[in-house]
Write an enzyme that holds these catalytic residues in place. Structure first.
Site, short mmCIF file in Angstrom:
data_model
loop_
_atom_site.label_atom_id
_atom_site.label_comp_id
_atom_site.label_asym_id
_atom_site.label_seq_id
_atom_site.Cartn_x
_atom_site.Cartn_y
_atom_site.Cartn_z
N SER A 218 -2.26 -10.54 8.24
CA SER A 218 -2.08 -11.84 7.38
C SER A 218 -1.05 -12.22 7.71
O SER A 218 -1.71 -13.52 9.42
CB SER A 218 -1.66 -10.71 6.77
N ALA B 121 7.84 -14.98 -5.19
CA ALA B 121 8.48 -16.07 -4.11
C ALA B 121 7.20 -16.42 -3.47
O ALA B 121 7.61 -17.74 -3.15
CB ALA B 121 9.79 -15.88 -4.78
N ASN B 122 6.95 -15.91 -2.59
CA ASN B 122 6.30 -15.89 -1.28
C ASN B 122 4.42 -16.66 -1.82
O ASN B 122 4.09 -16.74 -0.43
CB ASN B 122 6.10 -14.92 -0.64
N ARG C 123 17.37 -3.33 0.25
CA ARG C 123 16.80 -2.89 -0.12
C ARG C 123 15.54 -2.28 1.02
O ARG C 123 16.06 -3.27 1.85
CB ARG C 123 15.12 -3.02 -1.04
N ARG D 234 16.29 -5.91 4.05
CA ARG D 234 16.78 -6.89 3.44
C ARG D 234 17.39 -6.94 2.52
O ARG D 234 18.06 -5.93 1.70
CB ARG D 234 15.21 -7.49 2.41
C1 LIG Z 1 11.33 -10.60 0.49
C2 LIG Z 1 9.12 -10.71 0.91
O1 LIG Z 1 8.08 -11.31 0.51
N1 LIG Z 1 8.22 -9.05 1.32
C3 LIG Z 1 7.01 -9.11 1.45
C4 LIG Z 1 6.82 -8.12 1.91
O2 LIG Z 1 7.61 -6.06 2.01
P1 LIG Z 1 8.44 -5.99 2.19
O3 LIG Z 1 8.43 -4.95 1.44
O4 LIG Z 1 10.11 -7.07 2.27
O5 LIG Z 1 8.95 -5.87 3.79
O6 LIG Z 1 5.39 -8.03 2.72
C5 LIG Z 1 4.76 -7.85 1.26
C6 LIG Z 1 3.44 -7.31 1.94
O7 LIG Z 1 2.49 -8.23 2.58
C7 LIG Z 1 4.97 -8.35 0.44
O8 LIG Z 1 3.89 -8.27 -0.77
C8 LIG Z 1 6.45 -8.33 -0.17
O9 LIG Z 1 6.37 -9.73 -0.81
MG LIG Z 2 -1.95 -12.61 3.49
#
Ligand SMILES: CC(=O)N[C@H]1[C@@H](OP(=O)(O)O)O[C@H](CO)[C@@H](O)[C@@H]1O
Ligand SMILES: [Mg+2]
Length: 550
Positions: free
Chosen positions: A68, A380-381, A504, A513
């Site tokens: 990704s 949000a991303n 979290r 984060r």
């Molecule tokens: C705050 C944030 O953007 N976290 C991302 C990130 O997860 P984390 O568990 O926060 O590392 O990667 C995930 C997989 O791509 C996505 O689903 C998620 O939105």
């Molecule tokens: Mg991706």
């Protein structure tokens, strides 16, 4: 499968030994780490895909090789279940055990134990569809995967270099091909382009043409694929120019560009200069996320992220349902705690739609959205989609339009369902959805942006000795451990008007984060950096304390 098949497993496994010093984990996004270390893991994922297919009575399972938005030297692999959804969570543990089996004999032993605990009928011929992104380590990993598939005599289809959501779509098409009522489409690139392109043209026909859309493809697989989509659509309604479309040169993938860069840094890709009034969007490296942006007349950057896409889609769907005159057909929105507070208030107070928070990771949002008639879910991303559940389909089928306007609205709801990749968030299909709504409303990006103003927000990472000590509840917004830390966060939040902050552990990176919002940029930053400081001091911050932490 006979004992001799297992002989092949041990023999082929010998070609892909596990690096002794690495422990792998199947996380939110499958396996993801430095590409060259993943050969044994990907080989074993091939074996698991075969078992998963057999456990699903020979339905086709997908395997996607991608990391990704991660940097180019990383790679990853994930499994896709028969309806194009993410692998069922209860199998994630099998993936992890398999990846960490120390010897070839251990691989066979783990395989046998899964067969036994799942009661798998090994006489079924397994079927697997696989694909990869453009990373330099992908061909090597593909070869390892093919060995895994060959070791268990899998009937395999290689889709080559496609986006992650395209592979999800192919898997769903293959497994629904025999059902007249649920057939999803043709399981080919051309079939994908035809289905989404036709739905798009059906929806925008007769409206004024939009201005050009500049697409930052992160120098990834989205570049060649969106060009093919544009060729297939072949219409002034889809007038695009691909930027950052170089998938050949080394070192360019996701470098200073792509949806993650734009969202995290709140700025356009380093290589792009924005012209006020022009329209821009960015995909991530495997084209399952999208964000839009523009510059205003003063040249200031404005981001339209996943929350903005979700509110745009929810508004449009809500209005169509109302125009169709269908009673009790509910539109709902699923967000995570990272959704901007302004978007949540807008959904509740202005749109008056139900909204729920799910845990981070699209599979959690997906499951919540399935409970709604029409469930709009986005992180949000920029990763998300819209689902129509069985209740919604029944209501659409039973609809008895009383006027041409109602009939048109019902027809548009059907067309929207065809425009949306329901198996998973999909940058290309989401882009066509946004384009459709903007074309139908005759809106610029600035007009879309007017719905609400984002609260200032900040997302930080804190590196700690052991992130597993962090436990959360309340859709990850409240810490239950380490003890006492949540009280500290609460006390800090209370100091700032409209403050909100939560902590979290990341599911994809070795870090914790910290998210914060407040009424002003300066309050927001003070809150974020003081919560980060408290986490660092009270929960085992690793290395030097970052100077900006308060
Ligand atoms: C705050 C944030 O953007 N976290 C991302 C990130 O997860 P984390 O568990 O926060 O590392 O990667 C995930 C997989 O791509 C996505 O689903 C998620 O939105
Ligand atoms: Mg991706």
């Amino acid at each position: 499968m006979t004992t001799s098949a297992f002989t092949k497993v041990a023999e082929y496994s010998g070609k892909h030994p596990k690096p002794a010093d690495i422990t792998f984990a199947y996380g939110t996004a499958g396996f993801r780490t430095i590409g060259e270390t993943l050969e044994s893991t990907v080989f074993r994922v091939g074996l698991l895909a075969a078992l998963r297919s057999q456990s699903k009575q020979g339905q086709t399972i997908g395997v996607m090789i991608t990391a990704s938005h991660n940097e180019e030297r990383d790679n990853g692999v994930k499994l896709v279940d028969p309806m194009g959804e993410m692998l069922q969570q209860s199998w994630e543990g099998y993936c992890t055990s398999m990846a960490n089996a120390a010897t070839d004999d251990d691989v066979v032993a783990v395989l046998s134990s899964i067969i036994e605990s799942e009661g798998i009928d090994v006489s079924i011929r397994p079927k697997v569809a696989y694909a990869r992104d453009t990373r330099p380590s992908s061909p090597l990993l593909q070869a390892a995967l093919e060995d895994g598939l060959a070791a268990l005599d899998v009937e395999a289809i290689n889709y080559g270099i496609v986006t992650t959501p395209q592979l999800h779509y192919f898997v769903r098409c293959i497994n629904t091909a025999d059902s007249a009522a649920a057939a999803y489409g043709e399981p080919t690139e051309a079939g994908y382009n035809k289905k989404y392109g036709a739905a798009f043209l059906r929806l925008v026909e007769g409206k004024p043409h939009p201005s050009k859309l500049y697409i930052d493809a992160a120098n990834g697989v989205g570049a060649p694929q969106v060009r093919k989509l544009a060729e297939a659509i072949n219409s002034p309604y889809f007038n695009i120019e691909v930027c950052n479309g170089d998938t050949e040169s080394l070192g360019k993938l996701n470098m200073g560009c792509g949806a993650d860069y734009v969202k995290t840094n709140q700025r356009q890709p380093a290589s792009m200069t924005l012209t006020p009034g022009d329209r821009y969007c960015s995909f991530d490296g495997d084209a399952d996320r999208i964000v839009y942006y523009y510059a205003d007349e003063h040249g200031s950057f404005h981001l339209l992220d996943g929350d903005k896409i979700s509110t745009l889609a929810a508004t449009y769907l809500r209005d169509l349902v109302s125009a169709a005159g269908i009673e009790d057909l509910q539109v709902g929105v699923v967000q995570t705690a990272y959704a901007n507070g302004s978007s949540t208030s807008y959904i509740k107070d202005t749109l008056k739609l139900p909204t729920v928070f799910a845990k981070t990771g699209v599979k959690h949002l997906h499951h919540e959205a399935e409970k709604m008639h029409i469930g709009v879910y986005f992180e949000a991303n920029g990763h998300g989609t819209v689902l129509f559940n069985a209740g919604a389909i029944a209501k659409l089928r039973e609809a008895k339009p009383q006027s041409p306007a109602q009939a048109d609205a019902v027809e548009r709801l059907w067309a929207l369902r065809d425009l949306i990749n329901e198996s998973v968030g999909d940058a290309m299909s989401d882009m066509l959805l946004v384009e459709t709504i903007l074309i139908c409303k005759g809106w610029t990006l600035a007009q879309w942006d007017e719905a609400y103003t984002d609260m200032p927000s900040r997302l930080l990472k804190v590196v700690v000795n052991d992130r597993t000590i962090f436990k959360t509840t309340n859709a990850e917004q409240t810490l239950t451990a380490p003890k006492g830390l949540q009280d500290v966060v609460d006390a800090l939040v209370a100091k700032f008007p409209r403050g909100r902050s939560f902590v979290r552990p990341s599911g994809t990176e070795d870090a914790v984060r910290v998210y914060a919002e407040a009424a002003t940029r300066s309050d927001c930053d003070q809150l974020a950096y003081s919560v980060a400081g408290a986490v660092f001091d009270k929960a085992g911050g690793r290395g030097e304390r970052p100077a900006e932490f308060i």
